[in-house]
Design a protein around this motif. Sequence first.
Motif, short mmCIF file in Angstrom:
data_model
loop_
_atom_site.label_atom_id
_atom_site.label_comp_id
_atom_site.label_asym_id
_atom_site.label_seq_id
_atom_site.Cartn_x
_atom_site.Cartn_y
_atom_site.Cartn_z
N GLY A 304 0.85 -1.20 0.00
CA GLY A 304 0.00 0.00 0.00
C GLY A 304 0.88 1.24 0.00
O GLY A 304 1.39 1.65 1.04
N ALA A 306 -0.18 4.09 -1.78
CA ALA A 306 -1.02 5.26 -2.04
C ALA A 306 -1.19 6.13 -0.80
O ALA A 306 -1.23 5.63 0.33
CB ALA A 306 -2.39 4.81 -2.54
N ASP A 310 -8.13 10.16 4.15
CA ASP A 310 -8.76 9.54 5.32
C ASP A 310 -10.26 9.80 5.38
O ASP A 310 -11.00 9.01 5.93
CB ASP A 310 -8.09 10.05 6.60
N PRO A 338 -12.64 3.84 4.08
CA PRO A 338 -12.11 2.55 4.57
C PRO A 338 -10.59 2.58 4.59
O PRO A 338 -9.97 3.23 3.74
CB PRO A 338 -12.62 1.54 3.53
N LEU A 341 -5.27 -0.81 3.64
CA LEU A 341 -4.19 -1.68 4.13
C LEU A 341 -4.67 -2.52 5.32
O LEU A 341 -4.46 -3.73 5.36
CB LEU A 341 -2.99 -0.81 4.54
N PHE A 356 3.15 1.84 3.87
CA PHE A 356 4.01 3.02 3.78
C PHE A 356 3.48 4.05 4.77
O PHE A 356 2.27 4.12 4.99
CB PHE A 356 3.99 3.62 2.37
N LYS A 370 2.40 2.91 13.79
CA LYS A 370 1.51 2.67 12.64
C LYS A 370 1.59 1.22 12.18
O LYS A 370 0.59 0.59 11.83
CB LYS A 370 1.88 3.62 11.50
N LYS A 374 -1.70 -1.06 12.07
CA LYS A 374 -2.20 -1.64 10.81
C LYS A 374 -2.00 -3.15 10.79
O LYS A 374 -2.46 -3.83 9.87
CB LYS A 374 -1.46 -1.02 9.62
#
Length: 433
Positions: A304, A306, A310, A338, A341, A356, A370, A374
Amino acid sequence: MPLAIRQQSCSAKPARFTDASAITSCRRHQLATELAGKHVVLGMTGGIACYKIAELTRLLTKAGATVQVAMTDAATQFITPVTMQALSGRPVYTSQWDARIPNNMPHIDLSREADAIVIAPASTDFLAKLANGLCDDLLSTLCIARDCPLLVVPAMNRQMWMNPATQRNVAQLRADGIELLGPDSGAQACGEVGDGRMLEPEAVYEAIASFFSPKTLTGRRVLLTAGPTFEPIDPVRGITNRSSGKMGFALARAAQQAGADVHLVAGPVGLETPWGVYRENVQTAQQMHDAVMRAVPDCDIFIGVAAVADWRVDHVADHKIKKTADRAIPSFSFVENPDILASVAKLPHPPFCVGFAAESGDLDVHGEEKRKRKNVPLLIGNLGPQTFGLDDNEVVLFEATGITRLPRADKQTLARALIAEIAKRLPDANVIA
Ligand code: CTP
């Protein structure tokens, strides 16, 4: 649908060359040192596409390769050895009796330092010679006597290409392990339209660069997101961000070069699709999410990259929002998009997930936080303002075992390094790599 079927024509694999319009200039992706140390014997046979080889020679030498041109007599009718010598910086060979080689054996000596021989353009006649092992001039003898890979770039009229004899020869060349690049389809010099056109020089360059890359991801299917998203507020305006997409596109190219089947879900960016990569364009975070969720069952690795918005406005206006007489400032309410990731990482059988993080400060703290939030094994962190829109970047790898800093580099170099790092971390890396 398996990724392989959706591959665009920018592929080194012949069966996938179907859509000429998708073969675009890949020059922007090229790196100054990408082919440093590689020596290519560039064999030219008779055909109007010879003019394209001047540009191919330039692309190869600009990327650091040394190029030794050998031409058939027919090729010299279309472009002169003088031009090819000037562009390659080396004398051009046209005859097997050329006495400039000390032992007078150019058919042996010219290929011995080569990493590959590339025949471009390859005429109908030359394909027939190669398929049957004929060697009655320097170039055909050089090919028979070679001890390096041979890549062939056909260029001919559509009827000549479709002729059963040519197709038999092509099948034989493939069976002999010779790599065929193209042909392309489209308008031909003779005025007819169909298969047989030579690939554009940039496409041939990309195929050669891909051919020379270490194949650390052979058999893997990689899904990536790249670029910004665009969240409309009315039919003419929207919310987006400064992501250029360059890092994601560079990673897609590097993954393709490493042998993966690559599906790139791209937000609105003006970048050219890397060679051999299947690209799906989207605008909004929701569209990106839906495209990823459709494709993810087929993939082994999800990256991911991109910069996903948010939030989006909860009601997009049907018409352009106009200034009112009382100059009232419009207000918007937002809903959360949504998290693509996190959704992929949450799947019962997720692919190897790489995130990323573009931060504006405190990278070491935010990166690891993060990664955990995630729930991904690897997160690549960078400082957004120091990379957005630029050609280089500096990243830090966050994983459960600690952090690794990679030196600042241009995005193509960094992409190759990151793909190598990802390949090393795959659960069954030693089985395939
Ligand atoms: N990401 C995603 N979907 C989102 C938001 C982010 O897939 N809706 C992915 C990005 O592609 C990236 C990673 O999550 O791989 C981190 O993105 P980032 O914008 O840095 O993190 P956020 O989760 O949005 O956190 P914040 O903006 O609060 O830092």
